[in-house]
Scaffold this motif. Structure first.
Motif, mmCIF file in Angstrom:
data_model
loop_
_atom_site.group_PDB
_atom_site.id
_atom_site.type_symbol
_atom_site.label_atom_id
_atom_site.label_comp_id
_atom_site.label_asym_id
_atom_site.label_seq_id
_atom_site.Cartn_x
_atom_site.Cartn_y
_atom_site.Cartn_z
ATOM 1 N N GLU A 188 -6.101 3.212 0.625
ATOM 2 C CA GLU A 188 -4.923 2.344 0.771
ATOM 3 C C GLU A 188 -4.002 2.854 1.887
ATOM 4 O O GLU A 188 -3.435 2.072 2.655
ATOM 5 C CB GLU A 188 -4.152 2.304 -0.546
ATOM 6 N N ARG B 174 -0.961 0.705 -6.743
ATOM 7 C CA ARG B 174 -2.080 0.138 -7.487
ATOM 8 C C ARG B 174 -1.866 -1.365 -7.662
ATOM 9 O O ARG B 174 -0.722 -1.806 -7.735
ATOM 10 C CB ARG B 174 -2.200 0.817 -8.860
ATOM 11 N N THR C 186 -7.334 -1.684 -3.479
ATOM 12 C CA THR C 186 -8.297 -2.701 -3.015
ATOM 13 C C THR C 186 -8.853 -2.422 -1.624
ATOM 14 O O THR C 186 -9.585 -3.245 -1.088
ATOM 15 C CB THR C 186 -7.612 -4.080 -2.991
ATOM 16 N N ASP D 265 0.845 -1.198 0.000
ATOM 17 C CA ASP D 265 0.000 0.000 0.000
ATOM 18 C C ASP D 265 0.880 1.247 0.000
ATOM 19 O O ASP D 265 1.935 1.251 0.647
ATOM 20 C CB ASP D 265 -0.885 0.014 1.243
ATOM 21 N N LYS E 240 -11.289 -1.066 -0.082
ATOM 22 C CA LYS E 240 -12.629 -0.504 -0.222
ATOM 23 C C LYS E 240 -13.233 -0.073 1.113
ATOM 24 O O LYS E 240 -13.968 0.912 1.183
ATOM 25 C CB LYS E 240 -13.555 -1.520 -0.899
#
Length: 475
Positions: free
Chosen positions: A231, A195, A198, A192, A200
């Protein structure tokens, strides 16, 4: 009997003196934990003042230590930047401007020097990127044939994982394995906020967040940026686990903890570019007793400075070939300025063919406390974003550009058919690097001075691209 008693009293009096005369053992050097986030630009931590993000654990480090506002990586790409972090030397000097290159075996890293001095050393978590890339079979064959993967011999403990729970287990395992009589060094890498995004469950509300100045304000841009900030907020929780484990084991007071981004985020004018979002990263250090709490340093720093800092805190000499400077003096004096100028390079990225500036671009920059000069060697080629050229928000912006629907300044920054050969920015007046002063009459002397500094650095580092100042009258 009287003489016997007198002898006993005499010996009793001498015993404390004899003990005090024994050589005292040296205090054990500081432990070192180096936490690296991946693709993390400096503004995007709440302690750096960004209003749309919450990072209480990283902020805790800043509150209890020192926060550096102007830390620049030596490249806007992970391999090139991490090579300088590991060695304290220029990316050019150690011949690491090609993305998939393994670090040469004869280039010494600071974990090796710490290990030689008695430290238990390790690297865990996100791929450290300095043993080449085995996903290309032909490259893997070369690595095996010539023994080019060297990091298994450079540290005591080497593990790789992109999963945060696994990284935490590796971290705990390393601490379990550390001999009681040894100080330790561990680099903990996280994926993190690289990309693909994820996180969310950690995203802020796209509709209410503050976009960086000058960004196009579209629904898809907001959603993508919220995912990026999510992230970082997830990462903050992982950093908190590491700090809590350190405290639980009673190691907090004896450990230097450093948090840093390896290069800027894959954002507009970020990763892969020499703008601030590409190379200006968060850097925070905490060491109770050694670092005065709550300090802020605005000095310009380089990724090359981490290696000499770690050696210095361990009480070791800094090799003469390290061009970085120790930051230890800033631990008590945040006004300390180790550099008048710092430098960064843009080289090949990823493993693709040179079909665009995603995979192949060449650039150099010199940064002073007030000004920044960017030298775009491949100036004829347009900007193509690294890591998000296929993302919906960029495809939408590209369509708006094709239809003439983007605001003029935004369109020119992102979709110009060619770049300027030189870019000059007054960072005090123009921190977002929007107003290129190169070629302007009032700034000609400043531009020449920066080109001369860059020229000197390129010559000393045996740079292979054309120098920025050509022979008089010849272009």
């Amino acid at each position: 009997m009287i003489r016997s008693n007198a002898l006993i009293f005499l010996l009793a009096g001498l015993f404390p003196l004899l003990l005090s005369a024994q050589p005292k053992s040296k205090p054990q050097p500081a432990n070192i934990i180096f936490i690296l986030s991946d693709d993390h630009s400096a503004p995007f931590v709440s302690s750096y003042g960004y209003p749309s993000i919450k990072t209480p654990n990283i902020d805790r480090l800043a509150q209890e230590g020192i926060r550096y506002t102007r830390a620049y990586t030596t490249a806007p790409q992970c391999v090139l930047s991490r090579a300088a972090l590991m060695t304290g030397r220029s990316t050019l000097d150690i011949q690491m401007t090609r993305f998939s290159a393994p670090l040469p075996a004869d280039v010494v890293t600071y974990p090796e020097l710490l290990r030689k001095a008695g430290y238990y050393t390790g690297i865990c978590g996100r791929n450290f990127h300095l043993d080449g890339n085995r996903t290309i079979p032909e490259s893997a064959e070369v690595y095996d044939k010539y023994g080019l993967e060297t990091f298994k011999n450079r540290v005591d403990y080497l593990r790789v994982s992109a999963n945060s729970d696994t990284i935490y287990r590796q971290y705990a395992e390393f601490l379990d394995k550390t001999p009681r009589n040894k100080p330790f060094f561990l680099q903990v890498g996280y994926s993190d906020p690289h990309r693909v995004f994820t996180a969310k469950n950690f995203e802020p509300d796209p509709a209410t967040l503050k976009l960086p100045e000058g960004w196009p304000d579209t629904k898809l841009v907001r959603e993508d940026f919220a995912a990026y900030l999510g992230e970082i907020q997830r990462l903050d929780g992982d950093v908190g686990r590491l700090l809590d484990e350190l405290k639980k084991r009673g190691l907090e007071q004896s450990t230097l903890v450093v948090f840093m981004g390896d290069n800027g985020g894959a954002l507009l004018r970020g990763k892969g570019t020499l703008y601030n979002l590409g190379i200006n990263v968060p850097l925070i250090a905490r060491h109770p007793g050694r670092i005065k709490a709550g300090q802020v340093s605005n000095a310009i720093l380089s990724g090359e400075d981490l290696a000499p800092t770690f050696l210095d805190i361990a009480g070791l000499p800094i090799p003469k070939n390290m061009t970085g400077k120790s930051l230890v003096p800033s631990f008590q004096q945040p006004s300390y300025e180790p550099h008048a100028s710092v430098f960064s390079v843009r080289g090949a990225h990823g493993h693709g063919l040179p079909t665009s500036t995603v995979h192949f671009d060449l650039g150099r920059t010199v940064i002073t406390s007030k000004y920044k000069l960017i030298y775009n060697v491949l100036w004829q080629l347009p900007y193509t974003p690294v890591d998000f050229a296929a993302q919906p928000f960029w495809l939408d912006l590209s369509q708006r550009h094709a239809e003439g629907k983007l605001e003029r300044n935004v369109d020119q920054r992102l979709f110009a058919s060619r770049r300027e050969l030189f870019e000059l920015y007054d960072l005090d007046k123009d921190p977002n690097e929007f107003n290129n002063l190169a070629g302007d009459e009032p700034y000609q002397e400043i531009e020449h001075q920066l080109k001369a500094q860059l020229q000197e650095w390129m010559i000393l580092n045996r740079d292979y691209v054309p120098l920025p100042i050509p022979p008089a009258g010849k272009y």
